[in-house]
Scaffold this motif. Structure first.
Motif, mmCIF file in Angstrom:
data_model
loop_
_atom_site.group_PDB
_atom_site.id
_atom_site.type_symbol
_atom_site.label_atom_id
_atom_site.label_comp_id
_atom_site.label_asym_id
_atom_site.label_seq_id
_atom_site.Cartn_x
_atom_site.Cartn_y
_atom_site.Cartn_z
ATOM 1 N N ALA A 293 0.999 -1.396 -0.095
ATOM 2 C CA ALA A 293 -0.107 -0.197 0.071
ATOM 3 C C ALA A 293 1.387 1.569 0.039
ATOM 4 O O ALA A 293 1.471 1.613 0.682
ATOM 5 C CB ALA A 293 -0.941 -0.187 1.170
ATOM 6 N N ASN A 324 -2.467 1.722 -6.311
ATOM 7 C CA ASN A 324 -2.423 2.316 -4.953
ATOM 8 C C ASN A 324 -3.536 3.582 -4.924
ATOM 9 O O ASN A 324 -3.236 4.146 -5.032
ATOM 10 C CB ASN A 324 -1.277 2.560 -4.724
ATOM 11 C CG ASN A 324 -0.348 1.138 -4.402
ATOM 12 O OD1 ASN A 324 -0.503 0.861 -3.876
ATOM 13 N ND2 ASN A 324 0.658 1.676 -5.617
ATOM 14 N N ARG A 327 -7.542 2.231 -1.280
ATOM 15 C CA ARG A 327 -7.976 0.741 -0.544
ATOM 16 C C ARG A 327 -7.129 1.353 0.342
ATOM 17 O O ARG A 327 -6.766 2.433 0.914
ATOM 18 C CB ARG A 327 -7.434 0.118 -1.051
ATOM 19 C CG ARG A 327 -6.072 -0.213 -1.923
ATOM 20 C CD ARG A 327 -5.927 -1.636 -2.706
ATOM 21 N NE ARG A 327 -4.391 -1.297 -2.879
ATOM 22 C CZ ARG A 327 -2.952 -1.397 -2.438
ATOM 23 N NH1 ARG A 327 -3.289 -1.811 -1.220
ATOM 24 N NH2 ARG A 327 -2.757 -1.614 -3.821
ATOM 25 N N ALA A 328 -7.351 0.679 1.861
ATOM 26 C CA ALA A 328 -6.461 1.564 2.664
ATOM 27 C C ALA A 328 -4.422 1.582 2.745
ATOM 28 O O ALA A 328 -4.174 1.009 1.827
ATOM 29 C CB ALA A 328 -6.164 0.268 4.193
ATOM 30 N N THR A 330 -3.041 4.398 0.925
ATOM 31 C CA THR A 330 -3.144 4.676 -0.555
ATOM 32 C C THR A 330 -3.887 5.945 -0.515
ATOM 33 O O THR A 330 -4.136 6.029 0.261
ATOM 34 C CB THR A 330 -4.014 3.307 -1.301
ATOM 35 O OG1 THR A 330 -5.334 3.890 -1.191
ATOM 36 C CG2 THR A 330 -3.326 2.021 -1.563
ATOM 37 N N ASN A 332 -6.673 8.311 -2.004
ATOM 38 C CA ASN A 332 -8.203 8.320 -1.970
ATOM 39 C C ASN A 332 -9.097 9.427 -2.233
ATOM 40 O O ASN A 332 -8.614 10.371 -2.111
ATOM 41 C CB ASN A 332 -8.610 7.545 -1.153
ATOM 42 C CG ASN A 332 -9.076 6.306 -0.549
ATOM 43 O OD1 ASN A 332 -8.724 4.990 -1.199
ATOM 44 N ND2 ASN A 332 -7.389 6.198 0.222
ATOM 45 N N ASP A 587 -16.897 3.278 4.003
ATOM 46 C CA ASP A 587 -15.732 2.518 3.167
ATOM 47 C C ASP A 587 -14.741 2.375 2.308
ATOM 48 O O ASP A 587 -15.469 3.662 1.836
ATOM 49 C CB ASP A 587 -16.153 0.665 4.034
ATOM 50 C CG ASP A 587 -17.719 1.162 2.466
ATOM 51 O OD1 ASP A 587 -17.062 1.410 1.684
ATOM 52 O OD2 ASP A 587 -18.259 0.636 3.038
ATOM 53 N N TYR A 588 -13.242 2.134 1.817
ATOM 54 C CA TYR A 588 -12.611 2.312 0.893
ATOM 55 C C TYR A 588 -13.278 1.909 -0.619
ATOM 56 O O TYR A 588 -12.550 2.746 -1.405
ATOM 57 C CB TYR A 588 -11.613 1.488 1.149
ATOM 58 C CG TYR A 588 -10.761 2.045 2.487
ATOM 59 C CD1 TYR A 588 -10.027 3.072 2.067
ATOM 60 C CD2 TYR A 588 -10.561 1.427 3.502
ATOM 61 C CE1 TYR A 588 -9.395 4.109 3.558
ATOM 62 C CE2 TYR A 588 -10.106 1.818 4.361
ATOM 63 C CZ TYR A 588 -8.910 2.983 4.087
ATOM 64 O OH TYR A 588 -8.381 3.366 5.534
ATOM 65 N N ASP A 589 -13.884 1.092 -0.423
ATOM 66 C CA ASP A 589 -15.195 0.935 -1.896
ATOM 67 C C ASP A 589 -16.226 2.580 -2.017
ATOM 68 O O ASP A 589 -16.468 2.533 -3.599
ATOM 69 C CB ASP A 589 -16.077 0.202 -1.610
ATOM 70 C CG ASP A 589 -14.907 -1.525 -1.400
ATOM 71 O OD1 ASP A 589 -14.365 -1.188 -2.291
ATOM 72 O OD2 ASP A 589 -15.474 -2.622 -1.313
#
Length: 779
Positions: A293, A324, A327-328, A330, A332, A587-589
């Motif tokens: 990550a 990257n 997700r956690a 990285t 976003n 959440d990351y999604d």
């Protein structure tokens, strides 16, 4: 007014960078006397840096404005009443609008670091004037990045955040988080990464910064060659099969075009041009490919360097091609409660042809919009909480442009360099004397906002911005009739749903009413809100919009309710939480729901920038200038410099002169001395600066700090300037071809030791600044 907690501390936020850490302030009378971190703050949890510890020097000093001022025929100022100032301005603005429409008026500024509440009210004036000419610091720094985001993610208001807390490889590009911060609790995060054998840090910077000292690898490139080095790294990643094929197939389009462009990069030549060893670049690629990550942290060293928009594209390709993202640990996208900038769609100035980006025009084009005989040129400039006479490129030309305008109005807390050139100066309450909020809501997956209560009584004679603009717009007959406002107030107090419906009717009744919606909200809902929080009324529709758009994220932040009740509950939480409140948790999604392209994919191929990449080889020679052999990194962040809101020199514990830092070998070759005075000259201008040797710089590179060059009352009836006024050196046309971002971090300069007479005058000024600082510290 803020009520202190049980042990006498007032909760608020730091205003010196856009992280806006929570602080608690101890107050005696009108003075801040103690500062500590706020452990209840949802983001910073009690963290405090060295700059916030000097906040007690903000707001109470000799340069505060205490009454409206009007320029006289003799060139000075006279004090006038608020009623007189606003009545005269209303008349002149109506005349300007009748003669030239919105074209003749521009708004500049609208808030500072974490002080954004007044901005909505100032923009209401701009819109009431029928204008879209909006200038500000973001367009001096970030609009190339916003332009790239618009192409990649579908909207210029899409913005990336870094999950530093969970990353195992932090890539730091063109910034020094140890001093500049830029993400929460930066020093703690850097220490944790440097001490954890499972985590790595890669720093790419022309200077061996404090962050570089902690890194596993430092690529000390030549200033201005970022695009070459990033292009070479990306090409090597693809040569070694380092792209994330599954991610690219599932989440992106355009990879083939990008890969074809990167395949043609002459890696060895570009690495050599950047001035780093190929073996070190290969090692950097090893680190990138080994990371589970990775997140990339960038700042103005990249965004105000040469090829800044291309730089922003390449740094995003670095985390996108390697998967990257989303997700956690990285990069976003993040949510907004109320976006701090907009989403332009290719609009251009009729005068300069400059593209508007994120609803903003760049300060680098301002003088072109004024110093012309074009019939749609700017004729009036309204400046709020900004100081373009110091902060925009080419100070001399900016001053010329300001003097040529028919009307200049400045709203500020102090007699800035821009205020000194204005026709009217309106004194604002300081950031701790009024309700404020922080709209740098740039975090993911948890995002927050802090509505800040005043902790000091306003200085007599000053007004907060919401009141200034409300009174002015009322004098301009831009607001609904009083009986309509009274009806809305009654509904806001008793029937919030009825208020919402009637408000929509009123704002739709006249084209101009929607333009001043924040002021209408202040005059209606704001008047019935408890505890004086009415200035924050423009957040009410933002809370409802977020609750409707993303109710699950709002509920995950601990807000309870459904439909309009969820929006009301969110607003109540936001305005009643002195340490700040979470407004969304994802959440990351959820990142993919924030991508604004209809297909919810990242569109990697940007033809304009891939074409620019293909032409880079031909630009190498443009990076050299034998007549100006040194490269100045202009506007460096140091231990005790900040934005232009600090006027008193007393706050600086170090570097009182804003020294020119220079490698000792270069200083010796010039025949200069450490702590001596050096002339710094460009094709645009010159200044004198005190020399300070610095072995962390590459030979051939020098640096000057930002936040200096401000005039301050000298106690003898005049003013003295506290250090280098760095934009005397910069040129407005030395800028990015797309966003017009200035190349402040890559200015070609010539140096020579000062003459004895020059050094004596500079030393006298420096000594006077030190005397003033000592006196204001109380000896």
């Amino acid at each position: 007014m803020s009520e202190p907690n049980g042990d006498g501390w007032h909760r608020t936020a730091c205003i010196l960078c856009y992280v806006n850490c929570g602080v608690e302030l101890g107050v005696e009378g009108r003075s801040i006397v103690r500062v500590r971190g706020d452990k209840a703050h949802p983001r910073s949890h009690g963290y405090l840096c060295q700059k916030a510890q000097r906040l007690h020097f903000y707001g109470e000093h000799a340069d505060r404005l205490r009454t409206p001022l009007r320029r006289t025929s003799s060139g000075g100022f006279e004090a006038i009443s608020w009623e007189e100032a606003l009545t005269e301005l209303a008349s002149r603005l109506r005349e300007l609008r009748a003669a030239h429409g919105g074209d003749g008026f521009a708004f500049y500024g609208g808030g500072g670091q974490g002080n954004h509440l007044g901005g909505a009210y100032g923009v209401s004036l701009m819109r009431a004037m029928g204008s879209s000419n909006f200038y500000g610091a973001l367009a001096q720094e970030k609009t190339g990045d916003f332009w790239v985001n618009g192409h990649l993610f579908g909207a210029q208001s899409c913005h990336t955040a870094e999950d530093v807390e969970n990353t195992d490889l932090l890539v730091v590009l063109g910034c020094n988080p140890w001093l500049a911060h830029g993400f929460p609790n930066a020093r703690l995060a850097l220490r944790e990464i440097s001490r954890d054998p499972a985590r790595r840090m890669l720093v790419i910077d022309p200077r061996r910064t404090e962050a570089a000292e902690m890194a596993d690898l430092h690529l000390q490139l030549r200033p201005g060659t970022d695009a070459y080095l990033l292009g070479a790294i990306l090409s090597l990643v693809l040569r070694r099969g380092g792209e994330d094929r599954d991610f690219l197939a599932a989440r992106t389009t355009g990879f083939e075009e990008v890969a074809a462009a990167l395949a043609s990069v002459p890696v060895e030549d570009w690495v050599a041009h950047a001035g780093v060893a190929l073996a070190d670049v290969e090692r950097a690629v090893d680190m990138i490919l080994a990371a589970e990550a990775m997140c990339v942290r960038v700042e103005l060293g990249l965004q105000q360097s040469r090829r800044s928009t291309l730089n922003s594209y390449l740094e995003k390709l670095l985390f996108l091609l390697t998967g990257n993202f989303g997700r956690a640990g990285t990069n976003n996208l993040h949510s907004w409660l109320q976006p701090l900038w907009g989403n332009s769609r290719g609009e251009r100035s009729a005068v300069s042809g400059q593209e508007q980006i994120a609803g903003l025009y760049p300060p680098n084009r301002l003088t072109e919009e004024i110093l012309t005989d074009h019939p749609r040129r700017l004729r009036a400039l309204w400046v709020d909480s900004a100081n373009p006479a110091n902060t925009a490129a080419d100070t001399a030309r900016v001053e010329e442009a300001l003097r040529s305008l028919d009307l200049v109005v400045v709203v500020d807390v102090a007699m800035t360099e821009t205020a000194a050139l204005a026709d009217y100066v309106l004194p604002a309450a300081s950031q701790y004397e009024k309700w404020e909020y922080t709209l740098f809501t740039l975090e993911f997956p948890r995002n927050m906002i802090q509505v800040r209560r005043p902790i000091l009584e306003p200085l007599p004679g000053t007004l907060p911005e919401p009141e200034i603009y409300t009174r002015l717009l009322r004098a301009m007959d831009a607001l609904p009739a009083e009986e309509t406002l009274a009806e809305l107030r009654d509904l806001a107090a008793t029937d919030r749903a009825g208020f919402a419906g009637r408000l929509r009717e009123v704002l739709g009744a006249e084209p101009g009413y929607a333009a001043v919606a924040p002021v209408v909200l202040y005059e209606t809902l704001g008047r019935v809100l408890p505890d004086g929080v009415g200035a924050a009324a423009p957040l009410w529709p933002a809370c409802h919009a977020l609750a409707q758009r993303d109710p699950d994220a709002v509920r995950a932040a601990g807000i309870v309710g459904d439909g309009p009740l969820l929006g009301e509950a969110l607003f109540a939480r936001v305005v009643s939480s002195p340490s700040g409140a979470l407004f969304s948790v994802h959440d990351y999604d959820a990142v993919w729901s924030m991508v604004r392209h209809p297909d919810r994919r990242v569109h990697l191929a940007v033809p304009e920038l891939l074409g620019w990449l293909s032409r880079l080889g031909a630009e190498c020679d443009a990076d050299e200038d034998a007549e100006y052999p040194f490269t100045l990194v202009n506007g460096q962040r140091r231990m005790h410099n900040a934005n232009q809101i600090f006027r008193t020199p007393a706050w600086r514990r170090s570097d009182p002169d804003g020294a020119l830092r220079i490698h000792p070998d270069d200083l010796a070759a010039l025949g200069g001395e450490d702590e001596g005075w050096i002339e710094v000259a460009t094709r645009t201008g010159r200044l004198l600066a005190r020399a300070e040797v610095d072995t962390s710089l590459r030979p051939g590179v020098v640096s000057l700090p930002h936040g200096y060059g401000q005039g301050y009352p000298d106690g003898r009836g005049g003013r003295v300037v506290d250090g280098p006024r760095i934009n005397l050196l910069t040129a407005g046309d030395d800028c990015d071809p797309i966003a017009a971002t200035p190349h402040h971090k890559n200015v070609r300069v010539r140096l020579r030791p000062a003459t004895a007479a020059e050094a004596a005058a500079a030393e006298e000024r420096s000594e006077r600044i030190r005397e003033l600082a000592t006196a204001e510290r109380g000896g």
